[in-house]
Design an enzyme around this catalytic site. Structure first.
Site, PDB file in Angstrom:
ATOM      1  N   LYS A 173       0.850  -1.203   0.000  1.00  0.00           N
ATOM      2  CA  LYS A 173       0.000   0.000   0.000  1.00  0.00           C
ATOM      3  C   LYS A 173       0.880   1.246   0.000  1.00  0.00           C
ATOM      4  O   LYS A 173       0.612   2.209  -0.724  1.00  0.00           O
ATOM      5  CB  LYS A 173      -0.944  -0.025   1.214  1.00  0.00           C
ATOM      6  CG  LYS A 173      -2.066  -1.032   1.020  1.00  0.00           C
ATOM      7  CD  LYS A 173      -2.847  -1.350   2.270  1.00  0.00           C
ATOM      8  CE  LYS A 173      -3.788  -2.522   1.960  1.00  0.00           C
ATOM      9  NZ  LYS A 173      -4.475  -3.081   3.102  1.00  0.00           N
ATOM     10  N   ASP A 204     -11.622   2.024   3.129  1.00  0.00           N
ATOM     11  CA  ASP A 204     -11.903   0.602   2.902  1.00  0.00           C
ATOM     12  C   ASP A 204     -13.404   0.358   2.700  1.00  0.00           C
ATOM     13  O   ASP A 204     -13.812  -0.722   2.291  1.00  0.00           O
ATOM     14  CB  ASP A 204     -11.458  -0.220   4.120  1.00  0.00           C
ATOM     15  CG  ASP A 204     -10.100  -0.871   3.921  1.00  0.00           C
ATOM     16  OD1 ASP A 204      -9.713  -1.074   2.753  1.00  0.00           O
ATOM     17  OD2 ASP A 204      -9.446  -1.195   4.929  1.00  0.00           O
ATOM     18  N   GLN A 255      -5.067  -2.107   9.190  1.00  0.00           N
ATOM     19  CA  GLN A 255      -4.841  -3.402   8.543  1.00  0.00           C
ATOM     20  C   GLN A 255      -5.432  -4.529   9.404  1.00  0.00           C
ATOM     21  O   GLN A 255      -5.116  -4.647  10.577  1.00  0.00           O
ATOM     22  CB  GLN A 255      -3.328  -3.620   8.336  1.00  0.00           C
ATOM     23  CG  GLN A 255      -2.979  -4.876   7.569  1.00  0.00           C
ATOM     24  CD  GLN A 255      -3.500  -4.859   6.129  1.00  0.00           C
ATOM     25  OE1 GLN A 255      -3.373  -3.875   5.416  1.00  0.00           O
ATOM     26  NE2 GLN A 255      -4.117  -5.945   5.706  1.00  0.00           N
TER      27      GLN A 255
END
Ligand code: NAD
Length: 284
Positions: A52, A119, A96
């Site tokens: 990322k 997300d 995460q």
């Protein structure tokens, strides 16, 4: 023989466009910034976080990493999120997953400001998705829709069968396909006559997490197959959920693993980070 849907090519095409957008924003003094929080030292999570960061650097998005020790408490994590929520230089926040078991992951996902939820896991954004008016879309499903668009596939009116009903892939993919006027069927571990249902699909999405789960008898002639599965085999190689050798000859288009759906997830994360910053700064 099926046409291969090359995820790396679609990714590179999108990243090139985003690079230009970020440069334009920078010229106006606007700097999209993604904050990634990682708790503990799970090696797979470390790889994802590094990827990322690399993608951000590649297109000029500012990337900040917050690495927290394994013993971090839920409260400590929530207070970092509060800080980032309040920080106007932060466009997007991502924690995460999975976090260590003692941390309340639901509380974490719900604490992220929906406007910075790149997300699309916050219940508010999931609700917006159901209503069909999200600004940011869940990354893996959005990546698949982007691939279909890139390949010029007409989604409207097609029968899309999705195997898997997870919150991050199966369910949101069903909603996105519905938004695009597909007729949608969701299959799962209790579905009766799975093979028969799948063999009616014009677009078949496999998100099961079992290597070579989809076999030729489950594929209609000319179907488009999107393989979300990422399964690590004993020899270290990656394998999808679709038995590629068997299914490819029947399909009209198919994604490989690796190099198919995988590269699109981070691409869409970049897209969401830029979108979050534009919305925050009221830029069209
Ligand atoms: P999950 O384990 O949360 O869900 C799996 C789903 O498969 C469940 O809904 C279950 O009902 C269904 N299932 C299990 N056994 C079945 C059976 N016998 N018949 C029919 N359905 C069955 O998994 P997930 O998070 O959705 O991930 C699925 C796969 O996709 C995994 O391999 C994961 O690594 C991969 N994945 C890839 C990306 C990417 O970026 N490419 C992103 C997320 C997940």
């Amino acid at each position: 023989m099926a046409t291969l849907i090359d995820g790396k090519k679609v990714r590179d095409h999108n990243l090139e466009i985003m690079k230009g957008e970020v440069a334009e924003l920078n010229a106006q003094g606007v700097y999209p910034c993604l904050c990634v929080i990682i708790v503990g030292s799970d090696p797979a999570s470390r790889v994802y976080v590094n990827n990322k960061k690399k993608a951000c650097e590649n297109i000029g998005i500012v990337s900040r990493e917050y690495a927290m020790p394994e013993e971090t408490t839920t409260e400590e994590l929530l207070s970092l999120i509060d800080e980032l929520n309040a920080d106007k230089s932060v466009s997007g926040i991502l924690c995460q997953m999975p976090v260590p078991k003692h941390i309340d992951s639901k509380a974490v996902l719900e604490r992220i400001d929906p406007a910075k939820d790149v997300d699309c896991f916050h219940p508010y954004n999931v609700g917006k998705l159901v209503q069909g008016d999200n600004v940011m879309l869940p990354c893996t499903p959005a990546g698949m829709v982007e691939m279909l668009d890139y390949m010029g596939v007409e989604i409207s009116g097609k029968h899309c069968v999705i195997i898997g009903r997870s919150d991050i892939v199966g369910k949101p993919m069903a909603l996105l396909m519905l938004q695009r006027n597909a007729t949608v069927t969701i299959c799962h571990s209790r579905t009766a006559n799975l093979s028969e249902v799948c063999s009616q699909a014009d677009i078949l999405v496999a998100a099961v997490g079992r290597p070579n789960f989809v076999t030729a008898d489950m594929v209609k002639d000319g179907a488009i197959i999107l393989d979300v599965g990422i399964n690590r085999m004993e020899d270290g190689k990656l394998c999808g959920d679709v038995n590629f050798a068997e299914c490819e000859p029947k399909a009209s288009m198919i994604t490989p693993v690796p190099g198919g759906v995988g590269p699109m997830t981070i691409t869409m994360l970049m897209r969401n980070t830029i979108t979050a910053e534009k919305v925050a700064k009221n830029i069209k």
